[in-house]
Motif scaffolding. Structure first.
Motif, PDB file in Angstrom:
ATOM      1  N   SER A 164      -4.854  11.921  -9.016  1.00 18.23           N
ATOM      2  CA  SER A 164      -3.798  11.960 -10.033  1.00 18.23           C
ATOM      3  C   SER A 164      -3.012  10.651 -10.039  1.00 18.23           C
ATOM      4  CB  SER A 164      -2.843  13.118  -9.749  1.00 18.23           C
ATOM      5  OG  SER A 164      -2.105  12.858  -8.549  1.00 18.23           O
ATOM      6  N   LYS A 165      -2.191  10.452 -11.060  1.00 17.84           N
ATOM      7  CA  LYS A 165      -1.361   9.249 -11.127  1.00 17.84           C
ATOM      8  C   LYS A 165      -0.423   9.167  -9.930  1.00 17.84           C
ATOM      9  CE  LYS A 165      -1.296   8.350 -16.111  1.00 17.84           C
ATOM     10  NZ  LYS A 165      -0.459   8.188 -17.328  1.00 17.84           N
ATOM     11  N   ASP A 166       0.139  10.315  -9.541  1.00 17.29           N
ATOM     12  CA  ASP A 166       1.029  10.326  -8.369  1.00 17.29           C
ATOM     13  C   ASP A 166       0.273   9.962  -7.103  1.00 17.29           C
ATOM     14  OD1 ASP A 166       3.226  10.972  -9.877  1.00 17.29           O
ATOM     15  OD2 ASP A 166       3.180  13.119  -9.399  1.00 17.29           O
ATOM     16  N   GLU A 167      -0.934  10.494  -6.949  1.00 17.67           N
ATOM     17  CA  GLU A 167      -1.745  10.181  -5.774  1.00 17.67           C
ATOM     18  C   GLU A 167      -2.122   8.699  -5.754  1.00 17.67           C
ATOM     19  OE1 GLU A 167      -4.077  14.384  -4.847  1.00 17.67           O
ATOM     20  OE2 GLU A 167      -4.744  13.131  -6.523  1.00 17.67           O
ATOM     21  N   GLN A 168      -2.449   8.165  -6.924  1.00  6.50           N
ATOM     22  CA  GLN A 168      -2.789   6.742  -7.018  1.00  6.50           C
ATOM     23  C   GLN A 168      -1.579   5.876  -6.657  1.00  6.50           C
ATOM     24  OE1 GLN A 168      -5.372   4.882  -7.397  1.00  6.50           O
ATOM     25  NE2 GLN A 168      -6.979   5.911  -8.553  1.00  6.50           N
ATOM     26  N   HIS A 169      -0.403   6.256  -7.167  1.00  6.13           N
ATOM     27  CA  HIS A 169       0.805   5.473  -6.897  1.00  6.13           C
ATOM     28  C   HIS A 169       1.140   5.500  -5.402  1.00  6.13           C
ATOM     29  CE1 HIS A 169       4.751   3.694  -7.446  1.00  6.13           C
ATOM     30  NE2 HIS A 169       5.265   4.681  -6.734  1.00  6.13           N
ATOM     31  N   THR A 170       1.084   6.688  -4.814  1.00  4.82           N
ATOM     32  CA  THR A 170       1.365   6.810  -3.384  1.00  4.82           C
ATOM     33  C   THR A 170       0.378   5.991  -2.566  1.00  4.82           C
ATOM     34  OG1 THR A 170       2.306   9.022  -3.666  1.00  4.82           O
ATOM     35  CG2 THR A 170       1.554   8.436  -1.461  1.00  4.82           C
ATOM     36  N   ALA A 171      -0.900   6.062  -2.938  1.00 11.11           N
ATOM     37  CA  ALA A 171      -1.928   5.321  -2.215  1.00 11.11           C
ATOM     38  C   ALA A 171      -1.685   3.820  -2.292  1.00 11.11           C
ATOM     39  CB  ALA A 171      -3.312   5.660  -2.769  1.00 11.11           C
ATOM     40  N   SER A 172      -1.300   3.327  -3.475  1.00 10.55           N
ATOM     41  CA  SER A 172      -1.093   1.884  -3.624  1.00 10.55           C
ATOM     42  C   SER A 172       0.106   1.414  -2.817  1.00 10.55           C
ATOM     43  CB  SER A 172      -0.925   1.518  -5.103  1.00 10.55           C
ATOM     44  OG  SER A 172       0.290   2.031  -5.627  1.00 10.55           O
ATOM     45  N   GLN A 173       1.141   2.229  -2.718  1.00  8.35           N
ATOM     46  CA  GLN A 173       2.310   1.858  -1.921  1.00  8.35           C
ATOM     47  C   GLN A 173       1.993   1.879  -0.426  1.00  8.35           C
ATOM     48  OE1 GLN A 173       5.214   0.601  -3.219  1.00  8.35           O
ATOM     49  NE2 GLN A 173       3.955   0.674  -5.065  1.00  8.35           N
ATOM     50  N   GLN A 174       1.201   2.859  -0.009  1.00  3.08           N
ATOM     51  CA  GLN A 174       0.785   2.916   1.394  1.00  3.08           C
ATOM     52  C   GLN A 174      -0.133   1.737   1.724  1.00  3.08           C
ATOM     53  OE1 GLN A 174      -0.945   6.836   1.492  1.00  3.08           O
ATOM     54  NE2 GLN A 174       0.963   7.813   2.161  1.00  3.08           N
ATOM     55  N   LEU A 175      -1.000   1.379   0.766  1.00  3.02           N
ATOM     56  CA  LEU A 175      -1.872   0.226   0.968  1.00  3.02           C
ATOM     57  C   LEU A 175      -1.046  -1.051   1.124  1.00  3.02           C
ATOM     58  CD1 LEU A 175      -4.976  -0.585   0.936  1.00  3.02           C
ATOM     59  CD2 LEU A 175      -4.520  -1.395  -1.386  1.00  3.02           C
ATOM     60  N   LEU A 176      -0.021  -1.193   0.293  1.00  2.00           N
ATOM     61  CA  LEU A 176       0.847  -2.371   0.378  1.00  2.00           C
ATOM     62  C   LEU A 176       1.499  -2.464   1.757  1.00  2.00           C
ATOM     63  CD1 LEU A 176       2.297  -4.805  -0.849  1.00  2.00           C
ATOM     64  CD2 LEU A 176       3.999  -3.203  -1.795  1.00  2.00           C
ATOM     65  N   SER A 177       1.938  -1.336   2.297  1.00  2.00           N
ATOM     66  CA  SER A 177       2.548  -1.323   3.626  1.00  2.00           C
ATOM     67  C   SER A 177       1.567  -1.820   4.684  1.00  2.00           C
ATOM     68  CB  SER A 177       3.022   0.093   3.963  1.00  2.00           C
ATOM     69  OG  SER A 177       3.572   0.145   5.261  1.00  2.00           O
ATOM     70  N   GLN A 178       0.315  -1.379   4.592  1.00  2.00           N
ATOM     71  CA  GLN A 178      -0.716  -1.840   5.528  1.00  2.00           C
ATOM     72  C   GLN A 178      -1.009  -3.331   5.309  1.00  2.00           C
ATOM     73  OE1 GLN A 178      -1.734   0.076   7.872  1.00  2.00           O
ATOM     74  NE2 GLN A 178      -1.132   2.098   7.149  1.00  2.00           N
ATOM     75  N   PHE A 179      -1.052  -3.723   4.064  1.00  2.00           N
ATOM     76  CA  PHE A 179      -1.370  -5.093   3.665  1.00  2.00           C
ATOM     77  C   PHE A 179      -0.365  -6.087   4.251  1.00  2.00           C
ATOM     78  CE2 PHE A 179      -1.326  -8.572   0.500  1.00  2.00           C
ATOM     79  CZ  PHE A 179      -2.675  -8.793   0.306  1.00  2.00           C
ATOM     80  N   GLN A 184       1.242  -5.978   6.910  1.00  2.00           N
ATOM     81  CA  GLN A 184       1.131  -6.122   8.367  1.00  2.00           C
ATOM     82  C   GLN A 184      -0.105  -6.901   8.797  1.00  2.00           C
ATOM     83  OE1 GLN A 184       1.771  -2.272  10.429  1.00  2.00           O
ATOM     84  NE2 GLN A 184       2.434  -1.474   8.455  1.00  2.00           N
ATOM     85  N   LEU A 185      -0.928  -7.294   7.845  1.00  2.00           N
ATOM     86  CA  LEU A 185      -2.202  -7.924   8.189  1.00  2.00           C
ATOM     87  C   LEU A 185      -1.984  -9.393   8.571  1.00  2.00           C
ATOM     88  CD1 LEU A 185      -5.202  -7.046   8.201  1.00  2.00           C
ATOM     89  CD2 LEU A 185      -5.403  -8.077   5.939  1.00  2.00           C
ATOM     90  N   PRO A 186      -2.295  -9.779   9.812  1.00  2.00           N
ATOM     91  CA  PRO A 186      -2.058 -11.162  10.232  1.00  2.00           C
ATOM     92  C   PRO A 186      -2.856 -12.179   9.429  1.00  2.00           C
ATOM     93  CG  PRO A 186      -3.326  -9.962  11.894  1.00  2.00           C
ATOM     94  CD  PRO A 186      -2.834  -8.957  10.910  1.00  2.00           C
ATOM     95  N   TYR A 187      -4.038 -11.787   8.951  1.00  2.00           N
ATOM     96  CA  TYR A 187      -4.839 -12.704   8.151  1.00  2.00           C
ATOM     97  C   TYR A 187      -4.102 -13.116   6.884  1.00  2.00           C
ATOM     98  CZ  TYR A 187      -8.475 -10.785  11.171  1.00  2.00           C
ATOM     99  OH  TYR A 187      -9.199 -10.378  12.271  1.00  2.00           O
ATOM    100  N   VAL A 188      -3.312 -12.209   6.320  1.00  2.00           N
ATOM    101  CA  VAL A 188      -2.573 -12.506   5.091  1.00  2.00           C
ATOM    102  C   VAL A 188      -1.433 -13.474   5.366  1.00  2.00           C
ATOM    103  CG1 VAL A 188      -1.099 -11.513   3.288  1.00  2.00           C
ATOM    104  CG2 VAL A 188      -3.208 -10.351   3.953  1.00  2.00           C
ATOM    105  N   SER A 189      -0.698 -13.247   6.442  1.00  2.00           N
ATOM    106  CA  SER A 189       0.453 -14.093   6.734  1.00  2.00           C
ATOM    107  C   SER A 189       0.048 -15.538   6.979  1.00  2.00           C
ATOM    108  CB  SER A 189       1.234 -13.546   7.937  1.00  2.00           C
ATOM    109  OG  SER A 189       0.420 -13.532   9.099  1.00  2.00           O
ATOM    110  N   ILE A 243     -12.407  -9.047   3.075  1.00  2.00           N
ATOM    111  CA  ILE A 243     -11.707  -7.841   3.506  1.00  2.00           C
ATOM    112  C   ILE A 243     -11.773  -6.829   2.366  1.00  2.00           C
ATOM    113  CG2 ILE A 243      -9.521  -6.848   4.302  1.00  2.00           C
ATOM    114  CD1 ILE A 243      -8.765  -9.594   5.389  1.00  2.00           C
ATOM    115  N   GLY A 244     -12.199  -5.626   2.663  1.00  2.00           N
ATOM    116  CA  GLY A 244     -12.329  -4.601   1.637  1.00  2.00           C
ATOM    117  C   GLY A 244     -11.039  -3.819   1.436  1.00  2.00           C
TER     118      GLY A 244
END
Length: 201
Positions: free
Chosen positions: A27-42, A44-49, A168-169
Motif C-alpha cells: 500500500s502507499k502507507d507501507e511504501q512510505h514507511t519502507a522508504s523512511q526506514q530505508l533512509l534511516s539505514q542509508f 548510517q552507511l559508512p560507504y555513503v559518508s 549496493i542494492g
C-alpha cells in the motif's frame, strides 16, 4: 536447444513475476514507511559518508522510493547521478548528473531518465557507489534484475577485479528469497540495504 534455454530461464521468470507482484501489492502507507526506514539505514552507511559521486535510480514498478535518499544526499552536498539508456551502445547505461532542475524524459521501458546532455555524463569508473535496483536477492547476495543485463554489464569490472564503483542494492524486505538460480555473468552484491537493515557479504 530452445527448450533447454526455456527451462533454464523459467525459474528466474517465475521469481520475477512473484516478487514484482509482491512489491506492487504494498500500500502507499507501507511504501512510505519502507522508504523512511530505508533512509534511516542509508544514513548510517559508512560507504555513503565517504563518497562524493553516487549513482541512484528513480523507483518504478513497486520499487522502494529512492527520492528521500536523493534529497538527503543533496542536503549533504553529494553529487547524484541517474542512469539513462545508452543511445548508441545497446544494452549499456550512461550516468548523468542529476539535480532538482534536470530536464527529464521517458525511455522505452516507461522509466523517467534525464535528457541526454554529454556535458553531464560521469564515466562509470569515476563514480564512488552505484546503488542498483533489483527484483529479488538471496542470502548469498545474488541479485536478480529485470533480465536486460544493464547493471551486470555496468558492474563487470567489479565482478571480475573488484575495481570501479561499489555496487549496493536497494530493496524491500519482501524481495528476499532463499536461493536464486544464477548465471556466470550475474554480479553478486557485497551489500544490500532494506528497510530492516544492511546485509553484507
Amino acid at each position: 536447444m530452445s527448450s533447454l534455454v526455456q527451462q533454464s530461464t523459467s525459474p528466474r521468470q517465475q521469481i520475477r513475476q512473484q516478487i514484482r507482484q509482491a512489491r506492487r501489492a504494498l500500500s502507499k502507507d507501507e511504501q512510505h514507511t519502507a522508504s523512511q526506514q530505508l533512509l534511516s539505514q542509508f544514513k548510517q552507511l559508512p560507504y555513503v559518508s565517504s563518497a562524493q559521486h553516487i549513482a541512484l535510480y528513480l523507483a518504478n514498478d513497486g520499487e522502494i522510493d529512492t527520492l528521500p535518499l536523493i534529497q538527503w544526499l543533496w542536503q549533504q552536498q553529494k553529487s547524484v547521478y541517474l542512469p539513462i539508456l545508452h543511445p548508441f551502445s545497446q544494452g549499456h547505461l550512461l550516468f548523468l548528473h542529476y539535480t532538482a532542475q534536470t530536464r527529464m524524459t521517458t525511455n522505452k521501458y516507461k522509466i523517467k531518465e534525464p535528457v541526454l546532455d554529454v556535458r553531464l555524463v560521469k564515466p562509470v569508473p569515476v563514480l564512488d557507489i552505484i546503488f542498483t535496483p533489483l527484483v529479488a536477492f538471496d542470502k548469498t547476495g545474488q541479485r536478480l534484475g529485470m533480465g536486460g543485463g544493464y547493471y551486470d554489464r555496468t558492474l563487470s569490472s567489479w565482478h571480475s577485479h573488484k575495481t570501479g564503483p561499489r555496487p549496493i542494492g536497494l530493496a524491500h524486505d519482501c524481495q528476499q528469497v532463499n536461493s536464486l538460480p544464477h548465471e556466470a555473468w550475474d554480479v553478486p552484491l557485497p551489500n544490500i540495504i532494506t528497510p530492516s537493515g544492511l546485509l553484507n557479504w
